[in-house]
Design a protein around this motif. Structure first.
Motif, PDB file in Angstrom:
ATOM      1  N   LYS A  99       1.170  -0.941   0.421  1.00 37.82           N
ATOM      2  CA  LYS A  99       0.042  -0.431  -0.138  1.00 37.82           C
ATOM      3  C   LYS A  99       0.861   1.160   0.109  1.00 37.82           C
ATOM      4  N   GLN A 100       2.053   1.616   0.606  1.00 38.66           N
ATOM      5  CA  GLN A 100       2.870   2.668   0.992  1.00 38.66           C
ATOM      6  C   GLN A 100       3.797   2.661  -0.592  1.00 38.66           C
ATOM      7  N   ASN A 108       8.411   1.636  -9.950  1.00 35.58           N
ATOM      8  CA  ASN A 108       9.586   1.082  -9.627  1.00 35.58           C
ATOM      9  C   ASN A 108      10.508  -0.386  -8.789  1.00 35.58           C
ATOM     10  N   GLU A 109       9.835  -0.075  -7.508  1.00 41.69           N
ATOM     11  CA  GLU A 109      10.587  -0.938  -6.418  1.00 41.69           C
ATOM     12  C   GLU A 109       9.241  -1.977  -5.903  1.00 41.69           C
ATOM     13  N   LEU A 110       8.110  -1.719  -6.818  1.00 39.10           N
ATOM     14  CA  LEU A 110       6.770  -2.559  -7.020  1.00 39.10           C
ATOM     15  C   LEU A 110       6.949  -3.144  -8.073  1.00 39.10           C
ATOM     16  N   LYS A 111       7.626  -2.929  -8.703  1.00 40.72           N
ATOM     17  CA  LYS A 111       7.475  -4.108 -10.121  1.00 40.72           C
ATOM     18  C   LYS A 111       8.482  -4.570  -9.314  1.00 40.72           C
ATOM     19  N   SER A 112       9.737  -4.802  -8.940  1.00 38.66           N
ATOM     20  CA  SER A 112      10.492  -5.337  -8.692  1.00 38.66           C
ATOM     21  C   SER A 112      10.594  -5.956  -7.398  1.00 38.66           C
ATOM     22  N   ASN A 113       9.495  -5.570  -6.554  1.00 36.89           N
ATOM     23  CA  ASN A 113       8.892  -6.846  -5.937  1.00 36.89           C
ATOM     24  C   ASN A 113       8.032  -7.973  -6.665  1.00 36.89           C
ATOM     25  N   LEU A 114       7.600  -7.625  -7.667  1.00 39.57           N
ATOM     26  CA  LEU A 114       6.639  -8.138  -8.070  1.00 39.57           C
ATOM     27  C   LEU A 114       7.135  -9.610  -9.157  1.00 39.57           C
TER      28      LEU A 114
END
Length: 120
Positions: A99-100, A108-114
Motif C-alpha cells: 500500500k505504501q 519501480n520498487e513495486l515492479k521489482s517486488n512482483l
C-alpha cells in the motif's frame, strides 16, 4: 473468492456459471463445502490456520483443492511451507501490492517486488 462459507452462494454460482471459492476455517466447513460440490476452498485466515491445518485437513479429506490466503508471503520459505502442505494454489494481495509503495507511486520498487515474487 469469499472470506466465508455461505452455502446459498453455491446456487448463485451455478446459475451464473461463475467460479466460487468460499473461505473455510474449520474441517466442518470444508466437509460441507465438499458435500455441496465446491471444487476449491479458500483456507482463511491463513496466518491463523497455517500449513499444519492444511496437512490435517488433507489427512482426512485428501481430495480437497485448497488455496490459502492471508499469511501467504512472497518468500521462498513461506511458499514452500504452503506448497509442501498440499495446497494447489496460494492467494496474495497486500503482500504483493504494498500500500505504501502505491501511495508513493513507487512503481519501480513495486515492479521489482512482483518480479522477485514471480521468480520464487
Amino acid at each position: 473468492v469469499s472470506p466465508a462459507f455461505i452455502p446459498p452462494m453455491r446456487s448463485v454460482q451455478t446459475t451464473n456459471s461463475t467460479l466460487w471459492i468460499p473461505g473455510c476455517a474449520t474441517i466442518s466447513e470444508l466437509a460441507q463445502a465438499q458435500e455441496i460440490g465446491v471444487k476449491m476452498m479458500k483456507i482463511f485466515p491463513g496466518e491463523l490456520l497455517g500449513p499444519q491445518f492444511v496437512k490435517a485437513a488433507l489427512s482426512v479429506m485428501p481430495n480437497l483443492n485448497l488455496m490459502p490466503t492471508g499469511g501467504v508471503e512472497p518468500t521462498e520459505k513461506n511458499l514452500a511451507e504452503w506448497l509442501n502442505s498440499g495446497v494447489i494454489a496460494v492467494g496474495m494481495g497486500s503482500k504483493l501490492f504494498d500500500k505504501q509503495l502505491i501511495e508513493n507511486e513507487n512503481w519501480n520498487e513495486l515492479k521489482s517486488n512482483l518480479i522477485t515474487a514471480k521468480t520464487l
